[in-house]
Design an enzyme around this catalytic site. Structure first.
Site, PDB file in Angstrom:
ATOM      1  N   ASN A 209       5.443  22.282  52.987  1.00 11.89           N
ATOM      2  CA  ASN A 209       5.012  22.041  54.372  1.00 11.89           C
ATOM      3  C   ASN A 209       4.765  20.546  54.561  1.00 11.89           C
ATOM      4  O   ASN A 209       4.863  19.774  53.615  1.00 11.89           O
ATOM      5  CB  ASN A 209       3.788  22.891  54.716  1.00 11.89           C
ATOM      6  CG  ASN A 209       2.604  22.579  53.823  1.00 11.89           C
ATOM      7  OD1 ASN A 209       2.060  21.485  53.882  1.00 11.89           O
ATOM      8  ND2 ASN A 209       2.223  23.519  52.967  1.00 11.89           N
ATOM      9  N   ASP A 279       1.169  30.434  51.998  1.00 12.53           N
ATOM     10  CA  ASP A 279       0.664  31.811  52.069  1.00 12.53           C
ATOM     11  C   ASP A 279       1.567  32.770  51.303  1.00 12.53           C
ATOM     12  O   ASP A 279       1.172  33.892  50.983  1.00 12.53           O
ATOM     13  CB  ASP A 279       0.563  32.262  53.528  1.00 12.53           C
ATOM     14  CG  ASP A 279      -0.586  31.556  54.236  1.00 12.53           C
ATOM     15  OD1 ASP A 279      -1.592  31.243  53.562  1.00 12.53           O
ATOM     16  OD2 ASP A 279      -0.471  31.281  55.446  1.00 12.53           O
ATOM     17  N   LYS A 289      20.537  26.988  39.766  1.00 10.80           N
ATOM     18  CA  LYS A 289      20.730  26.634  41.177  1.00 10.80           C
ATOM     19  C   LYS A 289      21.534  27.729  41.896  1.00 10.80           C
ATOM     20  O   LYS A 289      22.581  28.157  41.396  1.00 10.80           O
ATOM     21  CB  LYS A 289      21.471  25.292  41.265  1.00 10.80           C
ATOM     22  CG  LYS A 289      21.581  24.778  42.675  1.00 10.80           C
ATOM     23  CD  LYS A 289      22.363  23.478  42.737  1.00 10.80           C
ATOM     24  CE  LYS A 289      22.589  23.118  44.188  1.00 10.80           C
ATOM     25  NZ  LYS A 289      23.641  22.146  44.350  1.00 10.80           N
ATOM     26  N   PHE A 324     -10.711  24.482  56.308  1.00 18.66           N
ATOM     27  CA  PHE A 324     -10.003  23.817  57.404  1.00 18.66           C
ATOM     28  C   PHE A 324      -9.153  24.853  58.127  1.00 18.66           C
ATOM     29  O   PHE A 324      -8.714  25.834  57.516  1.00 18.66           O
ATOM     30  CB  PHE A 324      -9.077  22.721  56.849  1.00 18.66           C
ATOM     31  CG  PHE A 324      -9.743  21.375  56.780  1.00 18.66           C
ATOM     32  CD1 PHE A 324     -10.711  21.125  55.834  1.00 18.66           C
ATOM     33  CD2 PHE A 324      -9.393  20.366  57.670  1.00 18.66           C
ATOM     34  CE1 PHE A 324     -11.335  19.890  55.763  1.00 18.66           C
ATOM     35  CE2 PHE A 324     -10.009  19.126  57.614  1.00 18.66           C
ATOM     36  CZ  PHE A 324     -10.979  18.884  56.659  1.00 18.66           C
ATOM     37  N   LYS A 342     -13.859  34.400  55.734  1.00 21.20           N
ATOM     38  CA  LYS A 342     -13.816  33.748  54.419  1.00 21.20           C
ATOM     39  C   LYS A 342     -15.217  33.335  53.946  1.00 21.20           C
ATOM     40  O   LYS A 342     -15.356  32.638  52.943  1.00 21.20           O
ATOM     41  CB  LYS A 342     -12.865  32.538  54.455  1.00 21.20           C
ATOM     42  CG  LYS A 342     -11.417  32.917  54.868  1.00 21.20           C
ATOM     43  CD  LYS A 342     -10.423  31.791  54.611  1.00 21.20           C
ATOM     44  CE  LYS A 342      -9.058  32.124  55.225  1.00 21.20           C
ATOM     45  NZ  LYS A 342      -7.965  31.310  54.691  1.00 21.20           N
TER      46      LYS A 342
HETATM   47  N1  CTP Z   1      -6.361  28.478  52.181  1.00 19.45           N
HETATM   48  C1  CTP Z   1      -6.495  28.737  50.821  1.00 19.45           C
HETATM   49  N2  CTP Z   1      -5.553  29.493  50.177  1.00 19.45           N
HETATM   50  C2  CTP Z   1      -4.511  30.013  50.838  1.00 19.45           C
HETATM   51  C3  CTP Z   1      -4.372  29.761  52.229  1.00 19.45           C
HETATM   52  C4  CTP Z   1      -5.313  28.979  52.860  1.00 19.45           C
HETATM   53  O1  CTP Z   1      -7.447  28.246  50.207  1.00 19.45           O
HETATM   54  N3  CTP Z   1      -3.621  30.731  50.165  1.00 19.45           N
HETATM   55  C5  CTP Z   1      -7.397  27.685  52.868  1.00 19.45           C
HETATM   56  C6  CTP Z   1      -6.913  26.349  53.416  1.00 19.45           C
HETATM   57  O2  CTP Z   1      -7.084  25.318  52.458  1.00 19.45           O
HETATM   58  C7  CTP Z   1      -7.829  26.150  54.615  1.00 19.45           C
HETATM   59  C8  CTP Z   1      -8.109  27.572  55.095  1.00 19.45           C
HETATM   60  O3  CTP Z   1      -7.812  28.433  53.990  1.00 19.45           O
HETATM   61  O4  CTP Z   1      -9.078  25.601  54.254  1.00 19.45           O
HETATM   62  C9  CTP Z   1      -7.300  27.999  56.289  1.00 19.45           C
HETATM   63  O5  CTP Z   1      -5.943  27.812  56.030  1.00 19.45           O
HETATM   64  P1  CTP Z   1      -4.848  28.135  57.135  1.00 19.45           P
HETATM   65  O6  CTP Z   1      -3.494  27.902  56.558  1.00 19.45           O
HETATM   66  O7  CTP Z   1      -5.235  27.442  58.426  1.00 19.45           O
HETATM   67  O8  CTP Z   1      -5.100  29.667  57.413  1.00 19.45           O
HETATM   68  P2  CTP Z   1      -4.698  30.980  56.702  1.00 19.45           P
HETATM   69  O9  CTP Z   1      -5.963  31.627  56.233  1.00 19.45           O
HETATM   70  O10 CTP Z   1      -3.628  30.758  55.676  1.00 19.45           O
HETATM   71  O11 CTP Z   1      -4.143  31.826  57.928  1.00 19.45           O
HETATM   72  P3  CTP Z   1      -2.840  31.562  58.861  1.00 19.45           P
HETATM   73  O12 CTP Z   1      -1.849  30.815  57.995  1.00 19.45           O
HETATM   74  O13 CTP Z   1      -2.425  32.935  59.210  1.00 19.45           O
HETATM   75  O14 CTP Z   1      -3.341  30.775  60.042  1.00 19.45           O
END
Ligand code: CTP
Length: 398
Positions: A209, A279, A289, A324, A342
């Site tokens: 990302n 995620d 490859k 965040f 959380k």
């Molecule tokens: N986070 C984490 N581990 C993951 C996904 C997210 O620790 N596998 C943490 C991020 O570092 C951030 C928070 O969760 O502090 C929110 O992350 P975000 O990507 O905004 O949300 P998600 O919970 O992944 O939900 P979505 O992607 O559906 O918005």
């Protein structure tokens, strides 16, 4: 306290400029890195070669490109430095500082500097007592500039009275005790995650990302500035850390970040999860490859562990857990859901709808929602300043 500190030393044109040479030596001996910026008049009192030899860096005496490597040197310099010390500061340079005049390298650097500034005045006693100098000093002091008071004694002009620059040893002591008093997180352990994670598709490709890691790194520097021991667990980013109190753990995948967090969170008093963790990961990354073939193709994804949610379940009463949320729509609702689901103490929301916020920018615009239902909105600011706001917020709930 001065070890590894980056000090910008400003020298203006007074006879006390010769003492700046001692000051540089002492800073360097204490482990600090020093860069020097001078007014043209300062070079009437002390040689550039002396300053360059002692500081082991080139001296900045001009704002224009032909003299320096690039035209915005004053900005690069001020970004580089942790603190700015002006010794000696003449009545003239103090007047420029107080009135926003930027007509040389030193006064320009002053306007571009937004961290702690220390001024050691040096001038004739009548000038020192003049109401306009007193007014300028009072104004700067009210704006947060620290004055290292001049002393009373024989002045080079033959007068006796106030206006003699404080001795280099005392200037150093003053700065050290100031930094000591600011070290309110000394003895605390802060764990911070930053940057993206990369999930391998095959040995060549990955899913990642746009996270640059800038916000997490700024948080690490802000916490270390206050004396905390910081463990910074970061994905692949092109930034380096400055403060020696930061221990950097490099990871690549979400799973590696999870393992590192499990290892370090137990000893952490404050945990800030600023990373953009994937995620999903590829269920079975190819060993070789993947060759292109005609038509569409499908990648099978497996969910990763939500590290923050897991830490929310494990956290003790003594630990402060901060998440965040980067959102594109229904920002507040989404942030509040994450805050509660959380089990966080507070969540920092940034919206991609706001210009200059989110990925890659040097600025950010955030709101903080806490578990008691309080919300605080912050203006768009450099990420370094947002980081200090967030750390201050933590200090206020402790
Ligand atoms: N986070 C984490 N581990 C993951 C996904 C997210 O620790 N596998 C943490 C991020 O570092 C951030 C928070 O969760 O502090 C929110 O992350 P975000 O990507 O905004 O949300 P998600 O919970 O992944 O939900 P979505 O992607 O559906 O918005």
């Amino acid at each position: 306290m001065l070890n590894a500190k980056k000090i910008l030393l400003g020298i203006s044109g007074g006879i006390a400029a010769y003492k700046s040479a001692y000051l540089i030596r002492m800073f360097v001996k204490a482990g600090a890195e020093v860069k020097v910026v001078v007014t043209p008049n300062a070079l009437q009192f002390i040689g550039k070669v002396t300053l360059e030899t002692l500081s082991k860096n080139k001296v900045y005496d001009h704002v224009f490109a032909e003299q320096n490597d690039y035209s915005t040197e004053h900005i690069a310099l001020t970004d580089w430095a942790d603190i700015f010390v002006i010794a000696p500061a003449t009545a003239n340079i103090i007047g420029k500082f107080a009135n926003g005049i930027a007509d040389d390298a030193l006064s320009t650097s002053f306007l571009a500097f937004n961290k702690e500034i220390f001024i050691a005045p040096a001038m004739n006693t009548k000038m020192f007592d003049h109401y306009s100098v007193q007014l300028n000093m009072a104004y700067l002091e009210a704006k947060g500039v620290h004055f290292i008071n001049s002393t009373t004694g024989d002045l080079a002009c033959g007068y006796e009275g106030n206006g003699r620059m404080e001795e280099p040893e005392k200037i150093i002591k003053y700065i050290e005790s100031f930094l000591e008093s600011k070290a309110v997180l000394r003895g605390k352990h802060v764990m911070i995650t930053a940057g993206p994670t990369y999930e391998a598709i095959d040995p060549v490709r990955f899913i990642g990302n746009h996270s640059s890691g800038k916000m997490g790194f700024a948080l690490a520097e802000a916490a270390a500035e206050l004396g905390a021991h910081v463990t910074l667990i970061c994905g692949p980013v092109a930034i380096s850390t400055h403060n020696p109190l930061i221990e950097r753990i490099n990871i690549v995948t979400a799973n590696e970040m999870h393992l590192a967090c499990k290892q370090f969170y137990k000893n952490a008093d404050i945990i800030i999860m600023a990373a953009a963790v994937a995620d999903y990961t590829i269920s079975k990354p190819a060993e070789k490859k993947i060759k292109k073939s005609k038509g569409n193709t499908t990648l099978e994804l497996t969910p990763t562990t939500d590290i923050l949610a897991e830490l929310g379940k494990l956290k003790t009463k003594k630990q402060i857990l901060i998440g965040f949320a980067l959102e594109t729509n229904n920002e507040t609702d989404n942030a509040l859901k994450k805050l509660h689901n959380k089990n966080l103490d507070f969540i920092v929301l940034n919206s991609l709808k706001d210009k200059g916020a989110g990925f890659a920018h040097d600025t950010n615009k955030v709101s903080i929602f806490d578990k008691k239902g309080k919300v605080q909105h912050f203006d768009k600011k450099p990420k370094t300043e947002i980081a200090r706001d967030i750390i201050n917020y933590v200090l206020n709930i402790q």
